[in-house]
Scaffold this motif. Sequence first.
Motif, PDB file in Angstrom:
ATOM      1  N   ALA A  23     -18.823-100.177 -43.707  1.00  0.00           N
ATOM      2  CA  ALA A  23     -19.750-100.333 -42.588  1.00  0.00           C
ATOM      3  C   ALA A  23     -19.191-101.282 -41.537  1.00  0.00           C
ATOM      4  CB  ALA A  23     -21.102-100.834 -43.091  1.00  0.00           C
ATOM      5  N   THR A  24     -18.529-102.346 -41.986  1.00  0.00           N
ATOM      6  CA  THR A  24     -17.956-103.300 -41.037  1.00  0.00           C
ATOM      7  C   THR A  24     -16.822-102.657 -40.242  1.00  0.00           C
ATOM      8  OG1 THR A  24     -18.524-105.113 -42.537  1.00  0.00           O
ATOM      9  CG2 THR A  24     -16.906-105.580 -40.816  1.00  0.00           C
ATOM     10  N   ARG A  25     -16.011-101.839 -40.908  1.00  0.00           N
ATOM     11  CA  ARG A  25     -14.951-101.119 -40.195  1.00  0.00           C
ATOM     12  C   ARG A  25     -15.565-100.163 -39.176  1.00  0.00           C
ATOM     13  NH1 ARG A  25     -11.319 -99.482 -44.278  1.00  0.00           N
ATOM     14  NH2 ARG A  25     -12.818 -97.889 -44.821  1.00  0.00           N
ATOM     15  N   GLY A  26     -16.675 -99.540 -39.535  1.00  0.00           N
ATOM     16  CA  GLY A  26     -17.361 -98.669 -38.590  1.00  0.00           C
ATOM     17  C   GLY A  26     -17.825 -99.430 -37.361  1.00  0.00           C
ATOM     18  N   THR A  27     -18.371-100.623 -37.570  1.00  0.00           N
ATOM     19  CA  THR A  27     -18.805-101.451 -36.441  1.00  0.00           C
ATOM     20  C   THR A  27     -17.625-101.806 -35.550  1.00  0.00           C
ATOM     21  OG1 THR A  27     -20.607-102.388 -37.770  1.00  0.00           O
ATOM     22  CG2 THR A  27     -19.941-103.617 -35.812  1.00  0.00           C
ATOM     23  N   GLN A  85      -5.326-101.410 -40.593  1.00  0.00           N
ATOM     24  CA  GLN A  85      -4.525-100.200 -40.373  1.00  0.00           C
ATOM     25  C   GLN A  85      -5.386 -98.949 -40.461  1.00  0.00           C
ATOM     26  OE1 GLN A  85      -1.301-100.367 -43.189  1.00  0.00           O
ATOM     27  NE2 GLN A  85      -0.140-101.889 -42.012  1.00  0.00           N
ATOM     28  N   GLU A  86      -6.336 -98.942 -41.376  1.00  0.00           N
ATOM     29  CA  GLU A  86      -7.242 -97.796 -41.469  1.00  0.00           C
ATOM     30  C   GLU A  86      -8.102 -97.691 -40.213  1.00  0.00           C
ATOM     31  OE1 GLU A  86      -9.192 -94.443 -42.592  1.00  0.00           O
ATOM     32  OE2 GLU A  86      -7.325 -95.310 -43.354  1.00  0.00           O
ATOM     33  N   ALA A  87      -8.522 -98.839 -39.677  1.00  0.00           N
ATOM     34  CA  ALA A  87      -9.264 -98.822 -38.413  1.00  0.00           C
ATOM     35  C   ALA A  87      -8.400 -98.226 -37.298  1.00  0.00           C
ATOM     36  CB  ALA A  87      -9.716-100.235 -38.047  1.00  0.00           C
ATOM     37  N   GLU A  88      -7.114 -98.569 -37.304  1.00  0.00           N
ATOM     38  CA  GLU A  88      -6.200 -98.005 -36.306  1.00  0.00           C
ATOM     39  C   GLU A  88      -6.107 -96.490 -36.440  1.00  0.00           C
ATOM     40  OE1 GLU A  88      -2.391 -99.803 -36.540  1.00  0.00           O
ATOM     41  OE2 GLU A  88      -3.025-101.726 -35.706  1.00  0.00           O
ATOM     42  N   ARG A  89      -6.026 -96.012 -37.680  1.00  0.00           N
ATOM     43  CA  ARG A  89      -5.929 -94.564 -37.902  1.00  0.00           C
ATOM     44  C   ARG A  89      -7.177 -93.844 -37.399  1.00  0.00           C
ATOM     45  NH1 ARG A  89      -2.922 -96.179 -42.580  1.00  0.00           N
ATOM     46  NH2 ARG A  89      -4.806 -96.393 -43.842  1.00  0.00           N
ATOM     47  N   LEU A  90      -8.327 -94.447 -37.624  1.00  0.00           N
ATOM     48  CA  LEU A  90      -9.571 -93.835 -37.156  1.00  0.00           C
ATOM     49  C   LEU A  90      -9.615 -93.782 -35.634  1.00  0.00           C
ATOM     50  CD1 LEU A  90     -12.057 -95.536 -39.643  1.00  0.00           C
ATOM     51  CD2 LEU A  90     -11.334 -93.141 -39.657  1.00  0.00           C
ATOM     52  N   VAL A  91      -9.191 -94.867 -35.004  1.00  0.00           N
ATOM     53  CA  VAL A  91      -9.166 -94.908 -33.542  1.00  0.00           C
ATOM     54  C   VAL A  91      -8.186 -93.870 -32.994  1.00  0.00           C
ATOM     55  CG1 VAL A  91      -8.498 -96.317 -31.560  1.00  0.00           C
ATOM     56  CG2 VAL A  91      -9.967 -97.291 -33.344  1.00  0.00           C
ATOM     57  N   ALA A 147     -16.994 -85.692 -42.480  1.00  0.00           N
ATOM     58  CA  ALA A 147     -18.111 -84.783 -42.267  1.00  0.00           C
ATOM     59  C   ALA A 147     -18.670 -84.343 -43.619  1.00  0.00           C
ATOM     60  CB  ALA A 147     -17.661 -83.573 -41.456  1.00  0.00           C
ATOM     61  N   PRO A 148     -19.979 -84.400 -43.793  1.00  0.00           N
ATOM     62  CA  PRO A 148     -20.555 -83.993 -45.081  1.00  0.00           C
ATOM     63  C   PRO A 148     -20.507 -82.482 -45.253  1.00  0.00           C
ATOM     64  CG  PRO A 148     -22.290 -84.451 -43.501  1.00  0.00           C
ATOM     65  CD  PRO A 148     -21.001 -84.818 -42.825  1.00  0.00           C
ATOM     66  N   ARG A 149     -20.584 -82.046 -46.492  1.00  0.00           N
ATOM     67  CA  ARG A 149     -20.712 -80.620 -46.759  1.00  0.00           C
ATOM     68  C   ARG A 149     -22.035 -80.134 -46.175  1.00  0.00           C
ATOM     69  NH1 ARG A 149     -19.018 -82.139 -52.062  1.00  0.00           N
ATOM     70  NH2 ARG A 149     -21.079 -81.631 -52.892  1.00  0.00           N
ATOM     71  N   PRO A 150     -22.135 -78.869 -45.843  1.00  0.00           N
ATOM     72  CA  PRO A 150     -23.345 -78.357 -45.178  1.00  0.00           C
ATOM     73  C   PRO A 150     -24.638 -78.728 -45.893  1.00  0.00           C
ATOM     74  CG  PRO A 150     -21.631 -76.694 -45.138  1.00  0.00           C
ATOM     75  CD  PRO A 150     -21.098 -77.817 -45.971  1.00  0.00           C
ATOM     76  N   GLY A 184     -13.339 -89.798 -39.768  1.00  0.00           N
ATOM     77  CA  GLY A 184     -12.732 -89.827 -41.091  1.00  0.00           C
ATOM     78  C   GLY A 184     -12.078 -88.515 -41.480  1.00  0.00           C
ATOM     79  N   SER A 185     -12.623 -87.405 -41.001  1.00  0.00           N
ATOM     80  CA  SER A 185     -12.088 -86.097 -41.382  1.00  0.00           C
ATOM     81  C   SER A 185     -11.570 -85.299 -40.194  1.00  0.00           C
ATOM     82  CB  SER A 185     -13.172 -85.279 -42.101  1.00  0.00           C
ATOM     83  OG  SER A 185     -14.329 -85.147 -41.284  1.00  0.00           O
ATOM     84  N   GLY A 186     -11.793 -85.804 -38.987  1.00  0.00           N
ATOM     85  CA  GLY A 186     -11.304 -85.096 -37.815  1.00  0.00           C
ATOM     86  C   GLY A 186     -12.145 -83.893 -37.439  1.00  0.00           C
ATOM     87  N   ASP A 187     -13.438 -83.954 -37.710  1.00  0.00           N
ATOM     88  CA  ASP A 187     -14.338 -82.848 -37.381  1.00  0.00           C
ATOM     89  C   ASP A 187     -15.270 -83.241 -36.237  1.00  0.00           C
ATOM     90  OD1 ASP A 187     -13.783 -80.836 -39.543  1.00  0.00           O
ATOM     91  OD2 ASP A 187     -14.312 -82.552 -40.804  1.00  0.00           O
ATOM     92  N   VAL A 188     -15.625 -82.261 -35.431  1.00  0.00           N
ATOM     93  CA  VAL A 188     -16.647 -82.431 -34.395  1.00  0.00           C
ATOM     94  C   VAL A 188     -17.739 -81.406 -34.672  1.00  0.00           C
ATOM     95  CG1 VAL A 188     -17.187 -82.320 -31.945  1.00  0.00           C
ATOM     96  CG2 VAL A 188     -14.999 -83.281 -32.694  1.00  0.00           C
TER      97      VAL A 188
END
Length: 268
Positions: A23-27, A85-91, A147-150, A184-188
């Motif tokens: 959650a903190t990384r998300g913020t 580094q994970e935050a960098e990858r997400l950005v 992205a969650p499963r349907p 996280g998964s590269g989905d829109v």
Amino acid sequence: MQCPLLYRFRVIDRLPEKPSAAATRGTLVHAVLERMFDAPAAERTAPRAKALIPGQWDRLRESRPEVTELFADDPEGERLAGWLQEAERLVERWFTLEDPTRLEPAERELFVEAELESGLRLRGIIDRVDVAPTGEVRIVDYKTGKAPRPEYAEGALFQMTFYALVVWRLKGVVPRRLQLVYLGSGDVVTYDPVVADLERVERKLRALWEAIERATRTGEWRPRPTKLCSWCDHQAHCPEFGGTPPPYPLPVRADESGSGSQGRMGPD
């Protein structure tokens, strides 16, 4: 919706919760993406975005000192480095999903509030609002997870239609599109709501609030076990794990029907 007892612990008892690394990384990532639009369009690049991360992390630690607990047992800073580094990858991934040089948001981190005819007041903070030259509105929300499963997508869609409902009641405009950007998964994921969708959410919210009022009066907040229980900070107080909730802090008395009890309404 997730768990009535968790609602009680958070909203009524206000039990403390430890900061979460995810959650903190998300913020942190949200703050970087918001700040990106302070720069001229041509300068909104991935290297510039990554360069914002250290400064935004410093600001986050200043505003929320408790997040430093996440790395209290990391004297060499190895876990912190991996986390950043994970935050960098997400950005970086954001730039593969959207082109910020072609976007000029009308609003960022927009606080919205509207009151329904029932008197129920709704509030929320929208990550980004885009308005087309033709006046059509798009609501955008960033998610740093996958992205969650349907079959599990209802929760995220409910959040977005909630925002759309507030905007509709506030401005009289039904947003043309709701867009979830999963870094996280590269989905829109997109959804185009209609009035019937928003009316359905409004009815659901009224029913949900009635359930909250009823539980507040009676003090009966039941746990709803799911896989998410493994990450809950309140297992020591939860009957599902052999715990005992703290004494209910609100007055409780018999209701008019005699089938339950009633007291003052709790926090919204």
